[in-house]
Design an enzyme around this catalytic site. Structure first.
Site, PDB file in Angstrom:
ATOM      1  N   PHE A  38       0.758  -1.186   0.075  1.00 38.58           N
ATOM      2  CA  PHE A  38       0.065  -0.133   0.132  1.00 38.58           C
ATOM      3  C   PHE A  38       0.755   1.111   0.043  1.00 38.58           C
ATOM      4  CE2 PHE A  38      -2.348   3.654   1.517  1.00 38.58           C
ATOM      5  CZ  PHE A  38      -3.497   3.682   0.782  1.00 38.58           C
ATOM      6  N   ASP A  94       9.127   2.757   1.965  1.00 35.13           N
ATOM      7  CA  ASP A  94       8.165   3.798   2.326  1.00 35.13           C
ATOM      8  C   ASP A  94       7.663   3.457   3.841  1.00 35.13           C
ATOM      9  OD1 ASP A  94       5.592   4.819   2.775  1.00 35.13           O
ATOM     10  OD2 ASP A  94       4.412   3.972   1.123  1.00 35.13           O
ATOM     11  N   LYS A 127       2.348  11.335   7.010  1.00 38.83           N
ATOM     12  CA  LYS A 127       1.321  11.090   8.311  1.00 38.83           C
ATOM     13  C   LYS A 127       1.841  11.771   9.524  1.00 38.83           C
ATOM     14  CE  LYS A 127      -1.096   7.088   6.667  1.00 38.83           C
ATOM     15  NZ  LYS A 127      -0.931   6.218   5.822  1.00 38.83           N
TER      16      LYS A 127
HETATM   17  C1  LIG Z   1      -1.011   6.204   4.342  1.00 40.71           C
HETATM   18  C2  LIG Z   1       0.041   5.632   3.400  1.00 40.71           C
HETATM   19  C3  LIG Z   1       0.629   6.179   2.140  1.00 40.71           C
HETATM   20  C4  LIG Z   1      -0.484   7.344   1.601  1.00 40.71           C
HETATM   21  O1  LIG Z   1      -0.383   8.365   2.304  1.00 40.71           O
HETATM   22  P1  LIG Z   1      -1.598   9.543   1.923  1.00 40.71           P
HETATM   23  O2  LIG Z   1      -1.491  10.673   2.831  1.00 40.71           O
HETATM   24  O3  LIG Z   1      -2.932   8.949   2.173  1.00 40.71           O
HETATM   25  O4  LIG Z   1      -1.376   9.933   0.539  1.00 40.71           O
HETATM   26  C5  LIG Z   1       1.619   5.688   1.682  1.00 40.71           C
HETATM   27  N1  LIG Z   1       2.234   4.719   1.993  1.00 40.71           N
HETATM   28  C6  LIG Z   1       1.980   4.121   3.315  1.00 40.71           C
HETATM   29  C7  LIG Z   1       2.917   3.085   3.830  1.00 40.71           C
HETATM   30  C8  LIG Z   1       0.791   4.554   3.830  1.00 40.71           C
HETATM   31  O5  LIG Z   1       0.488   3.960   4.924  1.00 40.71           O
END
Ligand SMILES: *Cc1c(COP(=O)(O)O)cnc(C)c1O
Length: 399
Positions: free
Chosen positions: A137, A222, A251
Site C-alpha cells: 500500500f 516507504d 502522516k
Molecule cells: C497512508 C500511506 C500512504 C499514503 O499516504 P496519503 O497521505 O494517504 O497519501 C503511503 N504509504 C503508506 C505505507 C501509507 O501507510
C-alpha cells in the site's frame, strides 16, 4: 438531517466509515456528539501519533499561521531549511524534498528513482523498472494503484503506468531474481501496514540492502506509516541497522494537524532534480515546515520512540494473553499491533463495531485484521482501560 445522513448524501461513498460522529479530541481520547468518550486506538492511520491537539503543535501552528503560512517555493523562508536539516540528520540521509501527502511523496520517490536510473545508472530511455511487493500500500494515485495487487484499489481506474514488477513480500531471493539491467529501484514498506501489519522475516531488509548494493539498485523504503516512532524505533529499518537510499515519510510528520510529507534521500539520488522537474504549490510551505519541525522536536523531547517500544511490548502482551477462539494471530512492533481474527467466526468489521460500542476506536483492514495503533503518548493505564474493553468484546464474540 443527522450528520451521518448529511455526509452520506453529499460525499462519494469511497469510505465505509464507522457509525460515530466525532466532535472533539484531546490526546488519546475522542468525544462524539452525544458526549460519549472513546480511546483512539487508530490514530488516523498514524497521522495522530503525537495525540490529538498536542499543545506544542497547536501553539507552533497558530504562531506560524499568523506570521507566514503559504508562499509557494517561488521564494525562500527561514523555516524550511531548519525543518529539513533536522529531518536529514535524523534519517542519516542528505537532502529532502517536501510534499504534502504520502502519495505525493511516493510519486516523488518514483520520479527520483527513474531519473537516477537514466542519469546515473544509464538505463535506456523509458525502460526503467521498479520492483514492488505484493499486497503493498503506497497511496491512491493512478500510478500507485496501478502497481497494487489489490483489485479493489484498481478496478475501473486503468490504463496504468508500466515499469513496475511485483514480487512476494518478505522474499529477498524473489527480488534478486526480478532484477535486470533496467531495474532502478526496489520500493518497499519495511512492515506492510494496510496489508494487515505484516512483519517480514528477520534479515529481510539486510538482505535487500545487500542485493541492491550488488546490482546497483536503489533501496527505497516507504515509512509513511511505520516511521517516526510507530514501531519503537525512529524508523522501522533501524530494527535491521540498514540505511536506505531513499525514505518516504508522511502522516505523523504533520503533528496530527496538517498534511506534511517528504522524500528524503542521499545526495546522489536527490541531485537528479533541477528547477522545473518537480513541484507542489503547498509542499514545504512555512506552516507545514514549522509544524513538521515541531513534530520532530516533540517526538524527540517527549521520548515517544522509547515509549512506543515500551508500551508496545505491554500492549502486545496484553493482546496475546487474551483467550478467545476468534484470534488467529497477534503481531506487530512497537505501538503498531494487528490482531487477525478468524473470518469463519466473526468479521473484523463486526469486532470494530463492538469495540466502538465499548468506547474503543479501531478499524479493520481487509476484513480480518483489527489494528491497535494508539497515539505514542498513551499511558499504561490507558492501555489497561482499552484492553479491558477489548477483552470483553473478544470474549463475547466467542459465542
Ligand atoms: C497512508 C500511506 C500512504 C499514503 O499516504 P496519503 O497521505 O494517504 O497519501 C503511503 N504509504 C503508506 C505505507 C501509507 O501507510
Amino acid at each position: 438531517m443527522d450528520s451521518i445522513a448529511l455526509e452520506k448524501s453529499v460525499t462519494a461513498a469511497n469510505y465505509d466509515s464507522l457509525p460515530v460522529v466525532l466532535r472533539e479530541a484531546k490526546g488519546v481520547w475522542a468525544k462524539d456528539t452525544e458526549g460519549r468518550r472513546y480511546l483512539d486506538m487508530m490514530s488516523a492511520y498514524s497521522a495522530v501519533s503525537l495525540g490529538h491537539g498536542h499543545p506544542r503543535i497547536l501553539k507552533a501552528m497558530a504562531e506560524q499561521a499568523a506570521t507566514l503560512a503559504v508562499t509557494s517555493r517561488a521564494y525562500h523562508t527561514e523555516i524550511l531549511g531548519p525543518f529539513l536539516e533536522r529531518l536529514v540528520k535524523l534519517t542519516g540521509l542528505d537532502m529532502a524534498l517536501p510534499m504534502n501527502t504520502g502519495a505525493e511523496a511516493v510519486e516523488t520517490a518514483v520520479k527520483a528513482a527513474r531519473r537516477w536510473g537514466y542519469q546515473v545508472k544509464k538505463i535506456s530511455k523509458d525502460r526503467a523498472e521498479i520492483i514492488v511487493a505484493e499486497n503493498n500500500f503506497h497511496g491512491r494515485t493512478t500510478t500507485i494503484v496501478g502497481f497494487s495487487s489489490d483489485e479493489s484499489y484498481k478496478e475501473g481506474f486503468g490504463p496504468f503506468a508500466g515499469g513496475f514488477k511485483l514480487v512476494p513480500f518478505g522474499d529477498a531471493q524473489a527480488v534478486e531474481k526480478a532484477i535486470n539491467g533496467n531495474t532502478c529501484a526496489v520500493l518497499i514498506e519495511p512492515i506492510q501496514g494496510e496489508a494487515g501489519i505484516v512483519v517480514p522475516p528477520e534479515g529481510y531488509l539486510r538482505e535487500l540492502r545487500a542485493i541492491c548494493d550488488r546490482h546497483n539498485v536503489l533501496l527505497i523504503l516507504d515509512e509513511v506509516q511505520s516511521g517516526l516512532g510507530r514501531t519503537g524505533r525512529w524508523f522501522a529499518h533501524q530494527h535491521e541497522d540498514i540505511r536506505p537510499d531513499g525514505l518516504i515519510l508522511g502522516k505523523a510528520l504533520g503533528g496530527g494537524v496538517y498534511p506534511v510529507s517528504a522524500f528524503v534521500g542521499t545526495r546522489d539520488v536527490m541531485s537528479v532534480f533541477n528547477p522545473g522537474s518537480h513541484g507542489s504549490t503547498f509542499g514545504g510551505n512555512a506552516l507545514a515546515a514549522r509544524i513538521g519541525l515541531e513534530a520532530l522536536a516533540v517526538i524527540e523531547e517527549e521520548r515517544l520512540v522509547e515509549r512506543s517500544a515500551e508500551m508496545g511490548l505491554y500492549l502486545i502482551d496484553r493482546l496475546r494473553s487474551m483467550r478467545s477462539n476468534i484470534v488467529k494471530d497477534v503481531r506487530g512492533r512497537g505501538l503498531w499491533v494487528g490482531v487477525e481474527v478468524d473470518p469463519q467466526v466473526v468479521s473484523g468489521r463486526t469486532v470494530c463495531d463492538a469495540l466502538l460500542a465499548e468506547g474503543v476506536l479501531s478499524k479493520d483492514t481487509h476484513g480480518t485484521v483489527i489494528r491497535f495503533a494508539p497515539p505514542l503518548t498513551i499511558t499504561r493505564e490507558e492501555i489497561d482501560w482499552g484492553m479491558e474493553r477489548v477483552e470483553r468484546v473478544f470474549a463475547r464474540a466467542m459465542h
